[in-house]
Scaffold this motif. Structure first.
Motif, PDB file in Angstrom:
ATOM      1  N   SER A  17       0.814  -1.205   0.000  1.00  0.00           N
ATOM      2  CA  SER A  17       0.000   0.000   0.000  1.00  0.00           C
ATOM      3  C   SER A  17       0.849   1.257   0.000  1.00  0.00           C
ATOM      4  N   SER A  18       2.084   1.190   0.520  1.00  0.00           N
ATOM      5  CA  SER A  18       2.919   2.378   0.607  1.00  0.00           C
ATOM      6  C   SER A  18       3.330   2.878  -0.774  1.00  0.00           C
ATOM      7  N   THR A  19       3.484   1.985  -1.746  1.00  0.00           N
ATOM      8  CA  THR A  19       3.862   2.407  -3.086  1.00  0.00           C
ATOM      9  C   THR A  19       2.669   2.448  -4.019  1.00  0.00           C
ATOM     10  N   GLY A  20       1.551   1.857  -3.597  1.00  0.00           N
ATOM     11  CA  GLY A  20       0.388   1.823  -4.459  1.00  0.00           C
ATOM     12  C   GLY A  20       0.377   0.624  -5.384  1.00  0.00           C
ATOM     13  N   GLY A 194       5.435   1.927  -9.884  1.00  0.00           N
ATOM     14  CA  GLY A 194       5.354   2.903  -8.820  1.00  0.00           C
ATOM     15  C   GLY A 194       3.918   3.065  -8.327  1.00  0.00           C
ATOM     16  N   PRO A 195       3.624   4.189  -7.663  1.00  0.00           N
ATOM     17  CA  PRO A 195       2.258   4.426  -7.185  1.00  0.00           C
ATOM     18  C   PRO A 195       1.249   4.392  -8.330  1.00  0.00           C
ATOM     19  N   ARG A 197      -1.242   5.644 -10.728  1.00  0.00           N
ATOM     20  CA  ARG A 197      -1.574   6.980 -11.213  1.00  0.00           C
ATOM     21  C   ARG A 197      -1.584   6.939 -12.741  1.00  0.00           C
TER      22      ARG A 197
END
Length: 201
Positions: A17-20, A194-195, A197
């Motif tokens: 969850s920290s990086t998505g 990465g996250p 987006r």
């Protein structure tokens, strides 16, 4: 060649969850279609064990003239030799520098391709970028990030002749597992681990 720590670190994927990064989204994408995989790299054949989960990636590079078509995951395990081949293939073609490519990005690429139902290999435009290359590209374009995930081995810019940018981006977004970027006037899609987006530069 720095592959040991990178591939070992991500040898077993977890929900992060920290990086998505969403492993669950990727698993759904892989489950949505059947991966038909016949090994075409010599080392892959020995790892096949029945009809379990098989993940495959195929790419070619117009810059180097090289191509790769390899099974890199068999029944829950990454094949380290295949990941090393992928890392070498995705090196910075300008200076041959490399870093262990994050297998999560390879998973996103493979899952997206499965959803698009095509046997066409990706054209790799950019995999790993050394800091020198990234700085050079930044001096030429405002669309290149200072701390690009390409420099961490976590991103790839890809093209398919048989699928539109919208189709490629749509498949990658369905994976719900990282960043998906498109750029006006360009016919490639950026995918990274990465996250979560999206953007259209």
């Amino acid at each position: 060649m720095k592959t040991g720590k990178r591939t070992g670190r991500f040898g077993q994927m977890t929900d992060t969850s920290s990086t998505g990064f969403s492993r669950r989204g990727l698993l759904r994408a892989f489950a949505a279609t059947t991966l038909v995989a016949a090994p075409s790299y010599a080392n892959a054949a020995g790892f096949l064990r029945g009809a379990g989960d098989i993940r495959r990636i195929s790419m070619y590079s117009g810059r180097t003239g090289e191509s790769i078509d390899t099974i890199y995951w068999i029944e829950g395990e990454y094949i380290q030799e295949a990941l090393k081949e992928i890392t070498y293939f995705m090196r910075d073609w300008r200076n041959s520098k490399m870093i262990g490519m994050d297998p999560r990005t390879v998973d996103i690429m493979a899952a997206s391709k499965s959803l698009m139902d095509t046997d066409e290999p990706y054209m790799l435009l950019s995999g790993y970028r050394s800091p020198e290359t990234n700085n050079m590209l930044r001096s030429r374009s405002s669309g290149v990030a200072k701390n690009s995930l390409h420099m961490k081995g976590e991103a790839a810019d890809l093209r398919l002749k048989s699928r539109s940018v919208a189709q490629m981006a749509g498949a990658a977004k369905t994976c719900n597992a990282g960043g998906v970027g498109t750029y006006r006037g360009s016919n490639f899609v950026h995918m990274d681990c990465g996250p979560i987006r999206t953007w259209n530069g």
